[in-house]
Design a protein around this motif. Structure first.
Motif, short mmCIF file in Angstrom:
data_model
loop_
_atom_site.label_atom_id
_atom_site.label_comp_id
_atom_site.label_asym_id
_atom_site.label_seq_id
_atom_site.Cartn_x
_atom_site.Cartn_y
_atom_site.Cartn_z
N GLU A 33 -8.49 0.74 -2.97
CA GLU A 33 -8.65 -0.91 -2.96
C GLU A 33 -8.24 -1.57 -4.11
N GLU A 34 -9.46 -1.39 -5.29
CA GLU A 34 -9.91 -2.28 -6.28
C GLU A 34 -9.08 -1.97 -7.01
N ALA A 91 0.75 -1.52 -0.14
CA ALA A 91 -0.01 0.16 0.48
C ALA A 91 0.74 1.08 -0.11
N LEU A 97 -6.09 -0.19 1.52
CA LEU A 97 -6.70 -1.70 1.95
C LEU A 97 -7.84 -1.64 1.80
N ALA A 98 -8.34 -3.34 2.93
CA ALA A 98 -10.17 -3.06 2.74
C ALA A 98 -10.70 -1.30 2.80
#
Length: 523
Positions: A442-443, A373, A436-437
């Motif tokens: 995220e995607e 990240a 991160l989630a």
């Protein structure tokens, strides 16, 4: 004012009586002209008038100004060439991915053909610049299958471990008992990464004096080209006489590089003749030069690559890997210096994998989501290249309702897409958690195959083939540096994120940091 500014100012004076009568956008009819992306007016020979008041050294600033005025896709003339600049991620995806074949070509470098500079006549044998076709496919396939495929890439794990030691040793050279700031951490980044790519290229661990000589020759050529040769894009048949001194300097720099590279290439040629029998401990069993020596060009009588072509391909390999990686490392480490809480969080993740006294291994980093990240956030906010290598439209195509005519040069504003406040929350803040989630990134897929939100490696058919290698190198070296040192800001010499355009976009004020060892020794 530079001489070429005076030259073009004189042309403007001569043409002034005719300007109002001959304003135009190029050799297309009125109907097609109205379908082109918006942009500034243009005049014959000179192109868009904005070039007369703008520096060729900083076109990105000009593009930003024009995009703010005209919208996310603009067109302008550069001499007789039509340029289309795209700053919107959706339009970029439509052009590079959905219509990828139409933009897989590269524009011809007309100035190089007129100038005939040194090794420049081999530019049609570079993966980066060669036209989309059989030669490009052959060269790219060779690079991907013989150097970047996982089975080949694993061969260089010992080289990366060696580079880790080189990097930390270079950083420790500047370390003092009081933790004083090293004056050139950026030089340490570049030196270590260049050592790695030299080894991958020539299959040999070279001594420091040789590395320094090669580094100087390579960087001198790259920086001189990026800062002094743009003038030849205007009327090369004329400017090659006006700026003969620049060409002579370019010749000297290119031949110096050839003098240094050829002995290394010939040494590898002899090594292959000996069926790869190890000569000494520093010799590696596989190298990029090995693969170049095996290439045959079916389109040219099945001949082998010439020495000049191999020198250029080696130079391309070294530049593409070294400058982008070392630049990205500088920006990422600068952000970690400026954001100690992020650095602490990253260190805790690294320590959880390596233990209190362990070293970072390549296997470790695959289980470090926060590390990835951090690297992605660095590439989003600080892409090493703010523009891509130019593309060429192979046919008329429509993007965003506008015509991009066949032959137009098309480029994309990489940094603008990664910093778009409509797509990213607080885009100018360094927030690794976004990847991160639950985060707004995220995607994100950096290949851009499904959608483009950031594209530090480009997208489509000319995407950087070394994407996976670059990510591994960045994650690995960031983890090593954070594991070995606590990076602190220097009072009175704070981090400054002002940008400067060189071959890549670097920090105008190079990073300085106070390095505090986390361990008492490094094995």
């Amino acid at each position: 004012m530079e001489a070429w500014h005076l030259f073009f100012a004189a042309i403007v004076v001569v043409l002034t009586p005719f300007l109002r009568l001959i304003l135009f956008r190029g050799g297309i009819d009125d109907q097609e002209r109205g379908r082109l992306p918006p942009g500034p007016p243009a005049v014959p020979l000179l192109g868009s008038t904005v070039w007369l008041t703008s520096s060729l050294h900083d076109p990105v600033t000009l593009f930003q100004r024009l995009v703010a005025r005209h919208g996310p896709i603009i067109s302008l003339r550069f001499a007789s060439q039509l340029l289309v600049i795209v700053a919107d991620r959706r339009l970029a995806h439509a052009a590079l991915v959905e219509r990828g074949v139409s933009l897989a070509d590269r524009p011809a470098v007309e100035s190089a053909r007129h100038l005939g500079v040194g090794l420049g006549d081999c530019s049609d044998k570079l993966i980066t610049t060669t036209s989309y076709g059989p030669v490009w496919r052959l060269l790219r396939r060779n690079l991907v299958s013989e150097m970047l495929h996982s089975s080949r890439f694993r061969l260089f794990a010992p080289a990366r471990a060696w580079t880790r030691r080189v990097l930390v040793d270079k950083l420790r050279e500047h370390e003092h008992g009081d933790g004083a700031a090293p004056s050139d951490v950026v030089e340490a980044f570049h030196y270590a990464v260049f050592c790695l790519f030299l080894l991958m290229c020539f299959g040999e661990r070279l001594d420091e004096a040789t590395v320094r000589a090669l580094t100087a020759a390579e960087r001198d050529l790259v920086l001189y080209t990026s800062s002094n040769m743009a003038v030849f894009a205007f009327f090369p048949a004329v400017t090659k006489h006006l700026f003969r001194g620049r060409l002579q300097r370019m010749h000297a720099l290119q031949w110096r590089l050839k003098e240094l590279f050829l002995p290394l290439i010939n040494s590898r040629r002899e090594y292959k003749k000996q069926c790869g029998e190890p000569r000494k401990e520093s010799t590696f069993e596989h190298s990029y030069v090995d693969t170049l020596l095996d290439i045959k060009l079916p389109e040219d009588g099945n001949r082998a690559l010439t020495d000049d072509e191999m020198v250029n391909l080696c130079s391309e390999f070294l530049n593409a890997g070294t400058d982008t990686t070392s630049t990205a490392l500088q920006w990422i480490m600068a952000e970690l210096v400026k954001n100690p809480s992020i650095q602490s969080k990253l260190y805790e993740e690294i320590k959880s994998k390596t233990g209190d006294g362990g070293e970072v291994s390549e296997e470790d980093i695959h289980g470090m989501p926060y590390l990835k990240a951090v690297v992605l956030e660095g590439l989003r906010k600080h892409p090493p290249g703010h523009m891509l290598v130019p593309h060429r439209a192979a046919e008329d195509m429509e993007v965003g309702g506008y015509l991009i005519p066949k032959g137009a040069t098309v480029n994309f504003m990489v940094a603008e897409m990664g910093r778009d406040e409509e797509e990213w929350e607080k885009p100018m803040e360094f927030i690794p958690e976004r990847f991160l989630a639950g985060g707004d990134g995220e995607e994100v897929d950096v290949t851009g195959s499904k959608a483009i939100r950031m594209m530090p490696f480009g997208a489509g058919r000319r995407i950087c083939p070394g994407l996976n290698m670059a990510m591994l190198h960045l994650e690995y070296f960031v983890a090593v540096m954070v594991r070995e040192f606590k990076w602190k800001e220097v009072a009175g010499d704070e981090v400054d994120f002002t940008e400067k355009r060189e071959f890549t976009t670097v920090m105008a004020k190079p990073l300085r940091a106070r390095l505090v060892p986390r361990r008492t020794h490094f094995g």
